[in-house]
Design an enzyme around this catalytic site. Structure first.
Site, mmCIF file in Angstrom:
data_model
loop_
_atom_site.group_PDB
_atom_site.id
_atom_site.type_symbol
_atom_site.label_atom_id
_atom_site.label_comp_id
_atom_site.label_asym_id
_atom_site.label_seq_id
_atom_site.Cartn_x
_atom_site.Cartn_y
_atom_site.Cartn_z
ATOM 1 N N TYR A 35 0.799 -1.225 0.000
ATOM 2 C CA TYR A 35 0.000 0.000 0.000
ATOM 3 C C TYR A 35 0.838 1.283 0.000
ATOM 4 C CZ TYR A 35 -3.793 -3.151 1.400
ATOM 5 O OH TYR A 35 -4.711 -4.165 1.446
ATOM 6 N N ASN A 86 -10.196 1.294 7.707
ATOM 7 C CA ASN A 86 -11.577 1.161 8.179
ATOM 8 C C ASN A 86 -11.741 1.273 9.693
ATOM 9 O OD1 ASN A 86 -11.917 0.678 5.488
ATOM 10 N ND2 ASN A 86 -12.832 -1.350 5.725
ATOM 11 N N ASP A 111 -7.255 11.176 1.424
ATOM 12 C CA ASP A 111 -7.447 11.298 -0.024
ATOM 13 C C ASP A 111 -8.904 11.621 -0.322
ATOM 14 O OD1 ASP A 111 -7.758 8.505 1.001
ATOM 15 O OD2 ASP A 111 -8.541 8.149 -1.002
ATOM 16 N N ASN A 132 -14.048 5.494 3.929
ATOM 17 C CA ASN A 132 -14.190 4.576 5.059
ATOM 18 C C ASN A 132 -13.424 5.023 6.297
ATOM 19 O OD1 ASN A 132 -15.936 2.813 3.744
ATOM 20 N ND2 ASN A 132 -14.256 1.614 2.867
#
Length: 207
Positions: A35, A86, A111, A132
């Site tokens: 990521y 999340n 973002d 989220n």
């Protein structure tokens, strides 16, 4: 002279309290090598840039990686939650309580698909916009009233490809423009602590 000593002591205490004013700057992202360079991790990337420029190192702490530095009497605590996007609210709430920081002095960096690439939007409150991380922060803090710094990643994806786009890496054109945006982002963070939210919104929104 006792009255002068008393005034001096009182003023010194007040000055020290002012010097210790703290701000929690939270960059949202997901942990894991896969990521690191994705659009969704822009919050992490911005804090990494700030840390690099200030010669700081992130250390593993409860619910995240953390570092801090002082600027003109303000302490900026930089936090990258390790809870995955999340569950970001858990880390935000923990460090707000541990450091006794009011929500007005918390800045969430995230973002935003609804803004063109690199566009900045700073707000005092608002909806989660389908994000989220913000959704969980709102749930845990039980409020939509906390400052957020949205970094546009645009919505240049085809129908049904949103997840792949958000978790995808920057294209070459975006990579070339990111360094200038990082410089601006550091200015925004420090303006938030030094000049306040309203002045920061007036100075940087839309840039």
């Amino acid at each position: 002279m006792k009255w002068l000593t008393k005034i001096f002591t009182t003023n010194t205490i007040a000055d020290n309290a002012e010097e210790m004013k703290k701000f929690l700057i939270v960059g949202l992202g997901n942990i894991g090598a896969e990521y690191v360079n994705t659009r969704h991790n822009i919050g992490f990337k911005i804090l990494d840039y700030v840390a690099q420029k200030e010669s700081l190192s992130f250390e593993t702490a409860k619910l995240g990686s953390k570092t801090e530095y002082n600027i003109k009497g303000r302490k900026l605590i930089l936090l990258k939650p390790n809870t995955y996007m999340n569950l970001s609210g858990k880390a935000v709430q923990y460090w707000m309580e541990k450091e006794n920081i009011a929500k007005e002095n918390v800045l969430i960096i995230t973002d935003d698909l609804n803004l063109p690439f690199g566009t900045i939007r700073i707000k005092a409150k608002g909806s989660d916009g389908g994000h989220n991380g913000l959704k969980n922060i709102q749930l845990v803090l039980n409020t939509t009233e906390y400052p957020r710094f949205r970094f546009g990643i645009s919505d240049e994806f085809k129908k049904g490809q949103q997840v792949d786009y958000v978790l995808g890496e920057w294209n070459e054109e975006e990579k070339a423009k990111l360094p200038e945006r990082f410089v601006l982002s550091k200015e925004i963070i420090e303006s938030f602590a030094l000049a306040g939210l309203n002045n920061t919104m007036n100075s940087f929104n839309g840039k």
